[in-house]
Design an enzyme around this catalytic site. Structure first.
Site, short mmCIF file in Angstrom:
data_model
loop_
_atom_site.label_atom_id
_atom_site.label_comp_id
_atom_site.label_asym_id
_atom_site.label_seq_id
_atom_site.Cartn_x
_atom_site.Cartn_y
_atom_site.Cartn_z
N HIS A 139 0.79 -1.16 0.01
CA HIS A 139 0.03 -0.10 0.01
C HIS A 139 0.99 1.29 -0.12
O HIS A 139 1.79 1.33 0.74
CB HIS A 139 -0.97 -0.08 1.21
CG HIS A 139 -0.52 -0.02 2.46
ND1 HIS A 139 -0.24 1.13 3.34
CD2 HIS A 139 -0.26 -1.15 3.29
CE1 HIS A 139 0.33 0.87 4.40
NE2 HIS A 139 0.37 -0.40 4.60
N ASP A 192 6.35 0.53 6.48
CA ASP A 192 4.90 0.38 6.31
C ASP A 192 4.35 1.60 5.67
O ASP A 192 3.95 2.66 5.88
CB ASP A 192 4.42 0.63 7.59
CG ASP A 192 2.90 0.20 7.71
OD1 ASP A 192 2.26 -0.29 6.56
OD2 ASP A 192 1.86 0.34 8.49
N GLU A 207 -4.88 1.73 2.61
CA GLU A 207 -4.86 0.73 3.54
C GLU A 207 -5.19 0.96 5.17
O GLU A 207 -5.96 0.54 6.03
CB GLU A 207 -3.82 -0.29 3.40
CG GLU A 207 -3.64 -1.62 4.32
CD GLU A 207 -3.25 -1.46 5.68
OE1 GLU A 207 -3.45 -2.37 6.51
OE2 GLU A 207 -2.68 -0.54 6.08
N GLU A 208 -4.24 2.15 5.55
CA GLU A 208 -4.26 2.51 6.94
C GLU A 208 -5.58 3.02 7.55
O GLU A 208 -5.90 2.74 8.57
CB GLU A 208 -3.29 3.73 7.11
CG GLU A 208 -1.92 3.26 6.63
CD GLU A 208 -1.00 2.23 7.66
OE1 GLU A 208 -1.92 1.69 8.62
OE2 GLU A 208 -0.27 1.76 7.42
N ASP A 233 3.55 -6.66 3.13
CA ASP A 233 3.04 -5.27 4.33
C ASP A 233 3.57 -5.80 5.60
O ASP A 233 2.87 -5.41 6.66
CB ASP A 233 1.68 -5.04 4.25
CG ASP A 233 1.15 -4.02 5.01
OD1 ASP A 233 2.12 -3.09 5.45
OD2 ASP A 233 0.03 -3.55 5.21
N HIS A 267 3.77 3.02 12.43
CA HIS A 267 2.97 4.30 12.54
C HIS A 267 3.63 4.90 13.52
O HIS A 267 3.00 5.83 14.27
CB HIS A 267 1.59 3.50 13.27
CG HIS A 267 0.89 2.64 12.45
ND1 HIS A 267 -0.17 2.14 13.04
CD2 HIS A 267 1.15 2.07 11.35
CE1 HIS A 267 -0.95 1.18 12.00
NE2 HIS A 267 0.18 1.39 10.86
#
Ligand SMILES: [Zn+2]
Length: 458
Positions: free
Chosen positions: A280, A292, A326-327, A354, A424
């Site tokens: 993503h 990520d 995606e997030e 991922d 994140h």
């Protein structure tokens, strides 16, 4: 005289030995290309350091769409196109404030916090309230309205450090981040603080999306660094009257137009059979989204580039897909599956990367028994490259909407130990990715895609 039957058996053995040695040679070539002339690292450097954070709806996400389209075009893939999709548009606004107020021991103290993605803001006056700490849903329930109403609930259950697979450890704690706000709001809480999803002690918070349940008041939610979660817990146990101030002006704007970015090498023999490899393109806003999932995106492009550089002409159509959102919404994955269905496309396999750009360990496998068995039969070809874990099932979030179409879903499985140190956070940056590990990952993905292209999964 040899019987005809024996001759046929011998022919079969010889042809399967020849195929095996050919596959060995092809896989060796894939790794040679990725390790000696690989371009995934240079791609990732550009994506991370020239474009940076790519939250859905942001200028960074738009720049990443255009960049990945241009990169795949420059590599000369057979076709490259953008697939439109509307995405949620949440913005963080000013740096959040999370402050312990007048603790007996520490006085007033700023804490390391970040709004959870999708959170409502507090309004300009902020929220000032007493705190109550819980480590389980049962504790929250036992406290009930009497213990929770008008307070900020502090969810402080750590990830289980005893689990060896960090995704399992994450899975056991992330319900607090996803559902904490609405669960606490049911009892009248005015805000929540959630311990960051990391097994380590760190100074920075981990963001990530929350889900507000329908018909429950939406209350603001902050992530707090694991180190400050420990500190806050200690202060609170010494001083039950401790108050906490939170101020956030994040908000959700109207949905914004965006795109999945798709590049394709057309199959020479079975062009209608499609194999997807993807990651993503969107990321959280705090760091560069290197692990990520910048890593998964550049690895997916690299799979197609490797094939082209080797002069390998796939039998089936192979697509690199950079999914959007995606997030905080999965809109790109959902739209991709919708379009596949509308166009009656036949996807014979989908693989997602991922889980970060770390050292290869294996693959997560399709649930389908036949496909699983077939991939496991290739283990002798892949094990020399450190790919030995064929034990887990699953694909990735972006490809999951293809499941109802019966598509075998799988994932690239790198080592998981360090992923949640960056996930994140403001630390998910290019300098935390190792060139060689990233390249080994791209080659590992290409090797399995090559075998699926040769033999299918039926
Ligand atoms: Zn991701």
């Amino acid at each position: 005289m040899m019987s005809t039957r024996l001759i046929i058996i011998l022919q079969l053995i010889v042809s399967s030995l020849l195929a095996q040695s050919n596959d060995e040679g092809m896989i060796r070539k894939i790794y040679d290309e990725a390790l000696a002339r690989g371009q995934s690292y240079e791609m990732l450097e550009h994506l991370c350091t020239k474009i940076g954070a790519r939250l859905s709806g942001s200028p960074g996400a738009a720049a990443a769409v255009e960049w990945s389209r241009q990169v795949m075009q420059a590599y000369g893939f057979d076709s490259v196109w953008l697939q439109p999709v509307m995405v949620p548009h949440w913005v963080r606004g000013n740096k959040e404030i999370g402050r312990v107020v007048n603790s007996k021991k520490a006085g007033s103290m700023e804490m390391s916090v970040a709004a959870l993605g999708g959170s409502v803001g507090t309004g300009p006056g902020g929220v000032l309230a007493n705190l109550v700490e819980v480590k389980s849903w049962d504790e929250l329930k036992t406290l009930g309205e009497k213990g929770v109403k008008g307070k900020i609930v502090f969810f402080n259950r750590p990830m289980d450090p005893k689990l060896l697979q960090m995704f399992a450890s994450y899975g056991g704690a992330v319900d607090q981040r996803a559902n904490g706000a609405s669960e606490a709001a049911k009892y009248g809480a005015v805000g929540v603080i959630v311990r960051s999803m990391s097994a380590n002690l760190e100074d920075y918070p981990h963001t990530g999306s929350l889900r507000y349940a329908p018909n429950i008041p939406k209350i603001p939610a902050l992530a707090i660094s694991t180190r400050h979660a420990e500190l806050l817990s200690g202060l609170l146990s010494d001083d039950k009257d401790l108050r906490f101030y939170m101020e956030m002006n994040c908000q959700t704007l109207p949905d914004a137009p965006s795109f999945n970015v798709i590049g394709e090498l057309r199959g020479t023999k079975y062009p209608k059979e499609i194999i997807v490899v993807g990651g993503h393109l969107d990321s959280w806003d705090l760091g560069q989204g290197a692990h990520d999932d910048g890593a998964g995106c550049v690895q997916s492009i690299e799979v197609l580039r490797i094939f082209k550089a080797m002069g390998y002409k796939p039998q089936r159509t192979i697509r690199a897909v950079m999914f959007m959102n995606e997030e905080n919404g999965l809109r790109g994955g959902i739209e991709y599956a919708n379009q596949a269905k509308l166009k009656n496309e036949l996807h014979i396999a989908a693989m997602e990367s991922d889980r970060g750009g770390f050292t290869p360990r294996g693959y997560t496998l399709p649930a389908d028994a036949r496909a699983k068995e077939k991939i496991r039969s290739w283990k002798p070809l892949l094990e020399p490259y450190g790919l030995h874990d064929f034990s887990q099932e699953g694909g990735g979030a972006d490809i999951s909407p293809l499941a109802p179409q019966g598509v075998p879903l799988m994932g690239y499985l790198p080592d998981s130990q360090r992923y949640f140190s960056f996930h994140h956070t403001p630390a998910d940056n290019f300098d935390t990715v190792d060139k060689r590990e990233l390249e080994l990952g791209a080659a590992s993905m290409a090797a399995l895609i090559y075998l699926i292209d040769q033999y299918g999964l039926k």
